[in-house]
Design an enzyme around this catalytic site. Structure first.
Site, PDB file in Angstrom:
ATOM      1  N   GLY A 167       0.836  -1.197   0.000  1.00  0.00           N
ATOM      2  CA  GLY A 167       0.000   0.000   0.000  1.00  0.00           C
ATOM      3  C   GLY A 167       0.868   1.243   0.000  1.00  0.00           C
ATOM      4  O   GLY A 167       1.615   1.505  -0.943  1.00  0.00           O
TER       5      GLY A 167
ATOM      6  N   GLU B  28       3.859   1.036  11.467  1.00  0.00           N
ATOM      7  CA  GLU B  28       2.943  -0.078  11.197  1.00  0.00           C
ATOM      8  C   GLU B  28       2.347  -0.721  12.454  1.00  0.00           C
ATOM      9  O   GLU B  28       1.289  -1.351  12.370  1.00  0.00           O
ATOM     10  CB  GLU B  28       3.667  -1.156  10.380  1.00  0.00           C
ATOM     11  CG  GLU B  28       4.284  -0.667   9.084  1.00  0.00           C
ATOM     12  CD  GLU B  28       3.240  -0.251   8.055  1.00  0.00           C
ATOM     13  OE1 GLU B  28       2.091  -0.711   8.150  1.00  0.00           O
ATOM     14  OE2 GLU B  28       3.574   0.548   7.162  1.00  0.00           O
TER      15      GLU B  28
END
Length: 236
Positions: free
Chosen positions: A56, A132
């Protein structure tokens, strides 16, 4: 917050070989992937560096130094807007949606693999953890991927292991499958500290198209959100 366990890295850097006529060699191998157990020991990675798989925003905004970038494919997972965003592209009051790798035995996700120098381990891993793992909605795992070949330069596909960020389906932010129209409505309306949710979608769609990666759901969402925003601007 207790730090997430880390894949141990060792060794020195090696620059990628000259592309002309060079066949690819393994850059991160040695051991089996672990999925789902945050406390499991992970295998050592080879000295030439370790790989990180991006699917992404890492594709268009990696944010860390790397030695090599290769198109890559991950089997058994799909790229999907199935994680609510309350820190980056949304807020707790109006969550956005961001991409994750969700388990699907029949799916394949094409993205980008980045080879990182093992001597930059702490720097890169700290950055990735902050980016993340901030809400622990992903598992950080080693998983086999395929680095795609390039016949024009005689490069063959190769199997390596890469650090991947897999959705935790038990996490409160896991949204599960949502229809594209509902996804588009959420993405069009959400904003967070890192910017609009729509920008995240548009940048990802553009990056995938630039690489020649066909993702019909992302393309459809891109069109739907642009239509919603255009209608909102016209009626403002």
């Amino acid at each position: 917050m207790t730090p997430m366990p880390r894949v141990p890295i060792r060794g020195q850097c090696a620059r990628p070989p000259a592309p002309a006529g060079a066949a690819a060699t393994g850059d991160a191998v040695g051991g089996t992937a672990h999925t789902g157990d945050r406390s499991s020991p992970a295998p050592l990675l080879r000295e030439r560096g370790f790989w990180v798989f991006g699917y992404g925003s890492l594709i268009w905004k990696p944010g860390f130094p790397y030695l090599e970038r290769r198109p890559a494919r991950l089997k058994g997972y799909r790229r999907a807007f199935r994680l609510t965003s309350i820190r980056y592209r949304g807020t707790p009051e109006r969550p956005g949606l961001v991409l994750g790798l969700d388990w699907d035995p029949n799916a394949t996700c094409t993205g980008v693999a980045f080879r990182v120098c093992p001597t930059r381990d702490e720097e890169v891993r700290d950055y990735l953890a902050e980016r993340e793992l901030v809400t622990r909605s992903y598992f950080e795992v080693l998983h086999p991927i395929t680095l795609l070949g390039d016949p024009e330069i005689g490069r063959l596909p190769e199997e390596v292991e890469a650090i991947c960020y897999i959705l935790d389906r038990t996490h409160p932010q896991y949204a599960g499958p949502i229809g594209l129209d509902e996804q588009a409505a959420i993405i069009a309306a959400a904003h967070g500290p890192m910017g609009s949710n729509a920008e995240y979608l548009h940048e990802t769609a553009a990056a995938l198209r630039a690489m020649g990666i066909v993702d019909r759901d992302i393309d459809t969402l891109d069109t739907l959100v642009r239509t919603i925003l255009a209608e909102a601007a016209k009626n403002a």
